[in-house]
Design a protein around this motif. Structure first.
Motif, PDB file in Angstrom:
ATOM      1  N   LYS A  29       0.793  -1.236   0.000  1.00 26.40           N
ATOM      2  CA  LYS A  29       0.000   0.000   0.000  1.00 26.40           C
ATOM      3  C   LYS A  29       0.823   1.282   0.000  1.00 26.40           C
ATOM      4  N   PHE A  30       2.082   1.208  -0.423  1.00 26.30           N
ATOM      5  CA  PHE A  30       2.866   2.421  -0.612  1.00 26.30           C
ATOM      6  C   PHE A  30       2.601   2.968  -2.003  1.00 26.30           C
ATOM      7  N   ASN A  31       2.590   4.272  -2.139  1.00 32.93           N
ATOM      8  CA  ASN A  31       2.521   4.921  -3.441  1.00 32.93           C
ATOM      9  C   ASN A  31       3.967   5.098  -3.898  1.00 32.93           C
ATOM     10  N   VAL A  32       4.305   4.516  -5.016  1.00 30.15           N
ATOM     11  CA  VAL A  32       5.700   4.469  -5.449  1.00 30.15           C
ATOM     12  C   VAL A  32       5.865   5.162  -6.796  1.00 30.15           C
ATOM     13  N   ASP A  33       6.805   6.087  -6.834  1.00 29.90           N
ATOM     14  CA  ASP A  33       7.245   6.693  -8.084  1.00 29.90           C
ATOM     15  C   ASP A  33       8.633   6.158  -8.381  1.00 29.90           C
ATOM     16  N   ILE A  34       8.953   6.030  -9.659  1.00 27.24           N
ATOM     17  CA  ILE A  34      10.268   5.541 -10.044  1.00 27.24           C
ATOM     18  C   ILE A  34      10.949   6.562 -10.947  1.00 27.24           C
ATOM     19  N   ALA A  35      12.273   6.566 -10.887  1.00 25.14           N
ATOM     20  CA  ALA A  35      13.082   7.447 -11.729  1.00 25.14           C
ATOM     21  C   ALA A  35      14.312   6.666 -12.173  1.00 25.14           C
ATOM     22  N   SER A  36      14.609   6.733 -13.465  1.00 21.23           N
ATOM     23  CA  SER A  36      15.740   5.975 -14.002  1.00 21.23           C
ATOM     24  C   SER A  36      17.033   6.787 -14.047  1.00 21.23           C
ATOM     25  N   SER A  37      16.997   8.013 -13.525  1.00 16.67           N
ATOM     26  CA  SER A  37      18.213   8.832 -13.474  1.00 16.67           C
ATOM     27  C   SER A  37      18.088   9.863 -12.354  1.00 16.67           C
ATOM     28  N   VAL A  38      19.213  10.436 -11.998  1.00 16.17           N
ATOM     29  CA  VAL A  38      19.232  11.476 -10.967  1.00 16.17           C
ATOM     30  C   VAL A  38      18.440  12.692 -11.433  1.00 16.17           C
ATOM     31  N   ASN A  39      18.600  13.072 -12.690  1.00 14.33           N
ATOM     32  CA  ASN A  39      17.880  14.252 -13.194  1.00 14.33           C
ATOM     33  C   ASN A  39      16.366  14.076 -13.104  1.00 14.33           C
ATOM     34  N   ILE A  40      15.868  12.899 -13.462  1.00 11.87           N
ATOM     35  CA  ILE A  40      14.432  12.628 -13.344  1.00 11.87           C
ATOM     36  C   ILE A  40      14.015  12.658 -11.872  1.00 11.87           C
ATOM     37  N   ALA A  41      14.836  12.084 -11.013  1.00  9.05           N
ATOM     38  CA  ALA A  41      14.530  12.074  -9.577  1.00  9.05           C
ATOM     39  C   ALA A  41      14.421  13.492  -9.028  1.00  9.05           C
ATOM     40  N   LEU A  42      15.336  14.360  -9.406  1.00 10.90           N
ATOM     41  CA  LEU A  42      15.303  15.742  -8.916  1.00 10.90           C
ATOM     42  C   LEU A  42      14.051  16.470  -9.390  1.00 10.90           C
ATOM     43  N   LYS A  43      13.622  16.212 -10.625  1.00 12.76           N
ATOM     44  CA  LYS A  43      12.373  16.800 -11.110  1.00 12.76           C
ATOM     45  C   LYS A  43      11.194  16.309 -10.272  1.00 12.76           C
TER      46      LYS A  43
END
Length: 111
Positions: A29-43
């Motif tokens: 029941k966690f809401n999970v977002d994923i990012a394949s790079s640091v730049n995407i994560a920072l956005k």
């Protein structure tokens, strides 16, 4: 539980691992977002409040340590950060601790 208290961001260049971790955490029941790079994560961090960020250390272009530094020293994000690594090196650990990492996970990860 309100959504802002259970939103997790996972950062890794391994898409299969991202999807596996998302599936496991979503099951709980966690809401999970994923990012394949640091730049995407920072956005993502600029747009969403997370209760936890989990990032691989070794990634092409920018590392998890660079992400941690950006989060803690530039953006002043108080969100806990856990770093994942397949090969634990003391130099990484020392730098990560000095930057404010909250914990480490050793790969491979078992659900």
């Amino acid at each position: 539980m309100p959504e802002q208290y259970n939103r997790i961001l996972i950062v890794d260049d391994d898409i299969a691992l991202l999807n596996s971790l998302k599936d496991v955490l979503s099951h709980y029941k966690f809401n999970v977002d994923i990012a394949s790079s640091v730049n995407i994560a920072l956005k993502n961090v600029n747009q969403t409040q997370y209760s936890l960020i989990i990032s691989d250390i070794e990634m092409p272009k920018k590392s998890g340590l660079e992400l941690l530094k950006q989060l803690k020293e530039v953006m002043l994000v108080a969100t806990p950060v856990i770093l994942m690594t397949g090969h634990f090196e003391i130099d990484y650990a020392i730098e990560a601790i000095s930057l404010g990492v909250d914990d480490f996970i050793k790969k491979p990860i078992e659900s």
